[in-house]
Design a protein around this motif. Sequence first.
Motif, PDB file in Angstrom:
ATOM      1  N   LEU A  69       3.156   1.366   5.018  1.00 36.10           N
ATOM      2  CA  LEU A  69       2.443   0.095   5.036  1.00 36.10           C
ATOM      3  C   LEU A  69       0.977   0.307   5.409  1.00 36.10           C
ATOM      4  O   LEU A  69       0.080  -0.343   4.855  1.00 36.10           O
ATOM      5  N   ALA A  70       0.738   1.243   6.328  1.00 35.92           N
ATOM      6  CA  ALA A  70      -0.642   1.464   6.779  1.00 35.92           C
ATOM      7  C   ALA A  70      -1.505   2.085   5.682  1.00 35.92           C
ATOM      8  O   ALA A  70      -2.639   1.660   5.454  1.00 35.92           O
ATOM      9  N   PHE A  71      -0.950   3.108   4.974  1.00 35.94           N
ATOM     10  CA  PHE A  71      -1.828   3.702   3.952  1.00 35.94           C
ATOM     11  C   PHE A  71      -1.964   2.800   2.727  1.00 35.94           C
ATOM     12  O   PHE A  71      -2.991   2.821   2.043  1.00 35.94           O
ATOM     13  N   THR A  72      -0.931   1.982   2.478  1.00 37.70           N
ATOM     14  CA  THR A  72      -1.049   1.031   1.374  1.00 37.70           C
ATOM     15  C   THR A  72      -2.154   0.009   1.677  1.00 37.70           C
ATOM     16  O   THR A  72      -3.013  -0.284   0.834  1.00 37.70           O
ATOM     17  N   LYS A  73      -2.132  -0.507   2.905  1.00 37.71           N
ATOM     18  CA  LYS A  73      -3.167  -1.471   3.291  1.00 37.71           C
ATOM     19  C   LYS A  73      -4.559  -0.836   3.214  1.00 37.71           C
ATOM     20  O   LYS A  73      -5.519  -1.463   2.738  1.00 37.71           O
ATOM     21  N   ALA A  74      -4.671   0.404   3.662  1.00 40.67           N
ATOM     22  CA  ALA A  74      -5.982   1.069   3.622  1.00 40.67           C
ATOM     23  C   ALA A  74      -6.478   1.187   2.184  1.00 40.67           C
ATOM     24  O   ALA A  74      -7.677   1.021   1.906  1.00 40.67           O
ATOM     25  N   CYS A  75      -5.557   1.451   1.248  1.00 44.06           N
ATOM     26  CA  CYS A  75      -5.975   1.555  -0.159  1.00 44.06           C
ATOM     27  C   CYS A  75      -6.431   0.204  -0.697  1.00 44.06           C
ATOM     28  O   CYS A  75      -7.427   0.121  -1.423  1.00 44.06           O
ATOM     29  N   ILE A  76      -5.681  -0.836  -0.355  1.00 43.93           N
ATOM     30  CA  ILE A  76      -6.101  -2.179  -0.790  1.00 43.93           C
ATOM     31  C   ILE A  76      -7.494  -2.483  -0.241  1.00 43.93           C
ATOM     32  O   ILE A  76      -8.394  -2.911  -0.974  1.00 43.93           O
ATOM     33  N   ASP A  77      -7.662  -2.231   1.043  1.00 43.75           N
ATOM     34  CA  ASP A  77      -8.966  -2.514   1.668  1.00 43.75           C
ATOM     35  C   ASP A  77     -10.078  -1.696   1.011  1.00 43.75           C
ATOM     36  O   ASP A  77     -11.182  -2.197   0.798  1.00 43.75           O
ATOM     37  N   ALA A  78      -9.773  -0.434   0.697  1.00 46.75           N
ATOM     38  CA  ALA A  78     -10.801   0.433   0.110  1.00 46.75           C
ATOM     39  C   ALA A  78     -11.213  -0.096  -1.263  1.00 46.75           C
ATOM     40  O   ALA A  78     -12.409  -0.163  -1.579  1.00 46.75           O
ATOM     41  N   VAL A  79     -10.231  -0.470  -2.068  1.00 50.42           N
ATOM     42  CA  VAL A  79     -10.556  -0.983  -3.404  1.00 50.42           C
ATOM     43  C   VAL A  79     -11.366  -2.273  -3.271  1.00 50.42           C
ATOM     44  O   VAL A  79     -12.354  -2.484  -3.997  1.00 50.42           O
ATOM     45  N   GLU A  80     -10.995  -3.116  -2.333  1.00 46.25           N
ATOM     46  CA  GLU A  80     -11.738  -4.383  -2.171  1.00 46.25           C
ATOM     47  C   GLU A  80     -13.159  -4.123  -1.674  1.00 46.25           C
ATOM     48  O   GLU A  80     -14.109  -4.791  -2.106  1.00 46.25           O
ATOM     49  N   LEU A  81     -13.317  -3.122  -0.812  1.00 44.27           N
ATOM     50  CA  LEU A  81     -14.672  -2.732  -0.377  1.00 44.27           C
ATOM     51  C   LEU A  81     -15.509  -2.257  -1.567  1.00 44.27           C
ATOM     52  O   LEU A  81     -16.664  -2.654  -1.727  1.00 44.27           O
ATOM     53  N   LEU A  82     -14.901  -1.400  -2.383  1.00 44.76           N
ATOM     54  CA  LEU A  82     -15.634  -0.840  -3.521  1.00 44.76           C
ATOM     55  C   LEU A  82     -15.995  -1.922  -4.542  1.00 44.76           C
ATOM     56  O   LEU A  82     -17.010  -1.823  -5.232  1.00 44.76           O
ATOM     57  N   SER A  83     -15.172  -2.967  -4.600  1.00 49.21           N
ATOM     58  CA  SER A  83     -15.434  -4.035  -5.570  1.00 49.21           C
ATOM     59  C   SER A  83     -16.642  -4.872  -5.158  1.00 49.21           C
ATOM     60  O   SER A  83     -17.084  -5.735  -5.918  1.00 49.21           O
ATOM     61  N   LYS A  84     -17.164  -4.623  -3.977  1.00 48.34           N
ATOM     62  CA  LYS A  84     -18.407  -5.315  -3.560  1.00 48.34           C
ATOM     63  C   LYS A  84     -19.639  -4.481  -3.892  1.00 48.34           C
ATOM     64  O   LYS A  84     -20.766  -4.880  -3.635  1.00 48.34           O
ATOM     65  N   GLU A  85     -19.406  -3.291  -4.450  1.00 46.96           N
ATOM     66  CA  GLU A  85     -20.514  -2.396  -4.818  1.00 46.96           C
ATOM     67  C   GLU A  85     -20.816  -2.517  -6.316  1.00 46.96           C
ATOM     68  O   GLU A  85     -20.159  -3.267  -7.028  1.00 46.96           O
ATOM     69  N   ASN A  86     -21.779  -1.743  -6.768  1.00 40.79           N
ATOM     70  CA  ASN A  86     -22.051  -1.634  -8.201  1.00 40.79           C
ATOM     71  C   ASN A  86     -21.194  -0.504  -8.759  1.00 40.79           C
ATOM     72  O   ASN A  86     -21.548   0.666  -8.627  1.00 40.79           O
ATOM     73  N   ALA A  87     -20.077  -0.857  -9.346  1.00 39.45           N
ATOM     74  CA  ALA A  87     -19.129   0.184  -9.763  1.00 39.45           C
ATOM     75  C   ALA A  87     -18.292  -0.285 -10.934  1.00 39.45           C
ATOM     76  O   ALA A  87     -18.066  -1.494 -11.115  1.00 39.45           O
ATOM     77  N   ASP A  88     -17.860   0.669 -11.742  1.00 35.11           N
ATOM     78  CA  ASP A  88     -16.889   0.398 -12.811  1.00 35.11           C
ATOM     79  C   ASP A  88     -15.561   0.949 -12.330  1.00 35.11           C
ATOM     80  O   ASP A  88     -15.347   2.155 -12.315  1.00 35.11           O
ATOM     81  N   LEU A  89     -14.693   0.050 -11.946  1.00 33.48           N
ATOM     82  CA  LEU A  89     -13.559   0.386 -11.093  1.00 33.48           C
ATOM     83  C   LEU A  89     -12.233   0.288 -11.842  1.00 33.48           C
ATOM     84  O   LEU A  89     -12.006  -0.647 -12.603  1.00 33.48           O
ATOM     85  N   LEU A  90     -11.375   1.298 -11.616  1.00 34.80           N
ATOM     86  CA  LEU A  90     -10.050   1.300 -12.220  1.00 34.80           C
ATOM     87  C   LEU A  90      -9.051   1.844 -11.198  1.00 34.80           C
ATOM     88  O   LEU A  90      -9.297   2.872 -10.563  1.00 34.80           O
ATOM     89  N   VAL A  91      -7.920   1.147 -11.053  1.00 31.27           N
ATOM     90  CA  VAL A  91      -6.834   1.636 -10.199  1.00 31.27           C
ATOM     91  C   VAL A  91      -5.744   2.171 -11.119  1.00 31.27           C
ATOM     92  O   VAL A  91      -5.342   1.493 -12.072  1.00 31.27           O
ATOM     93  N   ILE A  92      -5.282   3.403 -10.847  1.00 31.85           N
ATOM     94  CA  ILE A  92      -4.259   4.017 -11.708  1.00 31.85           C
ATOM     95  C   ILE A  92      -3.076   4.468 -10.880  1.00 31.85           C
ATOM     96  O   ILE A  92      -3.236   5.106  -9.829  1.00 31.85           O
ATOM     97  N   GLY A  93      -1.881   4.118 -11.325  1.00 29.79           N
ATOM     98  CA  GLY A  93      -0.660   4.525 -10.647  1.00 29.79           C
ATOM     99  C   GLY A  93       0.517   3.810 -11.270  1.00 29.79           C
ATOM    100  O   GLY A  93       0.347   2.988 -12.184  1.00 29.79           O
ATOM    101  N   ASN A  94       1.685   4.146 -10.789  1.00 27.82           N
ATOM    102  CA  ASN A  94       2.897   3.573 -11.357  1.00 27.82           C
ATOM    103  C   ASN A  94       3.093   2.145 -10.854  1.00 27.82           C
ATOM    104  O   ASN A  94       3.615   1.919  -9.766  1.00 27.82           O
ATOM    105  N   THR A  95       2.702   1.189 -11.687  1.00 28.71           N
ATOM    106  CA  THR A  95       2.783  -0.227 -11.294  1.00 28.71           C
ATOM    107  C   THR A  95       4.194  -0.782 -11.455  1.00 28.71           C
ATOM    108  O   THR A  95       4.470  -1.895 -11.004  1.00 28.71           O
ATOM    109  N   ASP A  96       5.081  -0.029 -12.088  1.00 27.48           N
ATOM    110  CA  ASP A  96       6.459  -0.506 -12.266  1.00 27.48           C
ATOM    111  C   ASP A  96       7.286  -0.365 -10.993  1.00 27.48           C
ATOM    112  O   ASP A  96       8.400  -0.888 -10.916  1.00 27.48           O
ATOM    113  N   SER A  97       6.774   0.377 -10.032  1.00 25.73           N
ATOM    114  CA  SER A  97       7.532   0.636  -8.813  1.00 25.73           C
ATOM    115  C   SER A  97       7.198  -0.411  -7.755  1.00 25.73           C
ATOM    116  O   SER A  97       6.060  -0.888  -7.679  1.00 25.73           O
TER     117      SER A  97
END
Lengths: 214, 214
Positions: A69-97
């Motif tokens: 739960l802790a590392f999942t939350k950290a990843c969510i927070d990191a992506v949301e932080l990066l989305s406040k920057e000037n970036a072309d952002l993509l998250v990749i992983g197994n979304t079916d799980s």
Amino acid sequence: MRIPKHLGVIPDGNRRWAENNNMSKQKGYDNGLDPGLAVFKLCEKVGIEELTFYGFTSDNTKRPKIQRLAFTKACIDAVELLSKENADLLVIGNTDSPMFPKKLFPYTKERKRFGKGGTKVNFLVNYDWKWDISNISIAQMRSRNPIELLKSNDISRVDLIIRWGGRRRLSGFLPLQAVYSDFYIVEDYWPDFHPNHFYSALDWYNTQDITLGG
Amino acid sequence: MRIPKHLGVIPDGNRRWAENNNMSKQKGYDNGLDPGLAVFKLCEKVGIEELTFYGFTSDNTKRPKIQRLAFTKACIDAVELLSKENADLLVIGNTDSPMFPKKLFPYTKERKRFGKGGTKVNFLVNYDWKWDISNISIAQMRSRNPIELLKSNDISRVDLIIRWGGRRRLSGFLPLQAVYSDFYIVEDYWPDFHPNHFYSALDWYNTQDITLGG
């Protein structure tokens, strides 16, 4: 100075850092957020075009739930932080799980521009190298470059991989994009990130010959 | 002491060694034969069950012809030397290409026992990571483990990779078998092999945790 076009980051050592600081293991991940943003900004500054963060893997999700739960939350927070920057952002992983955090679904469909756009940022979330190559049979007939056959086909060949935390291994990080990558190890744990780590890696990379296996 | 089951060897630096010794580049390969036999015998001694040598790759064959002929001959000689030992020997690489030496065809069909057998030795000759995964579409339906889908499916997961010559990269070495490998770099060139390199790598490996990505 020759700058890598694509930098891979393996931000390891969060749990060991927490233990060394008398905290329980799962407390280490939050302290990885500032380093992530710092590396992003350094890439912007020196002109690295593409940046891939190794968030977490399917292998990692077998750890105790409190850590997951802790590392999942950290990843969510990191992506949301990066989305406040000037970036072309993509998250990749197994979304079916079920291990894939729903909050990150909107980042998975296609690369999205945030701010003015700029650095391509790939964030691997619930990534699994077996999953990544599992699609190869269908796509194969249309293409000769195996990277184009991957689920991660929007991630290009990685020039330089920096791993924090002293381990000298890929741990399943993008095996086909990493076949020719130069591999730099930082002994310090990721939460102890310092810009010198980044600059030392670039200095070292600048001294390497680039043969792409030739 | 924890010993790797499977050791990968990337014997790099032959050409740089030759130049440092005032020889033309292609003269370096011959001096890699003794080190290869020495590593084989050390593996026997400490009980490493499987040993993979990175002979040459399709990428390498783009080099000047005089070098290509020299490293091809060195690989033939090395395989013939090993066939005089107690070993279960297999040569793996793209045999459909004219770059594959005909003399090594007899070693490619299946693993062959020499002497009393013993250490499994894989010798990669005209290996090409793209070729290795190119068969995946057909086999996929029968299997879940991607390694079983490779042309190199008789080569198992690699525990420890030692690379001589200071470069910190895989250069296309068995990308799927190497996803969890620990990676040890020797600065010395391969022809300057010393048993201490081997023992230092094993000592270091013994201090690593083995998580297989977990």
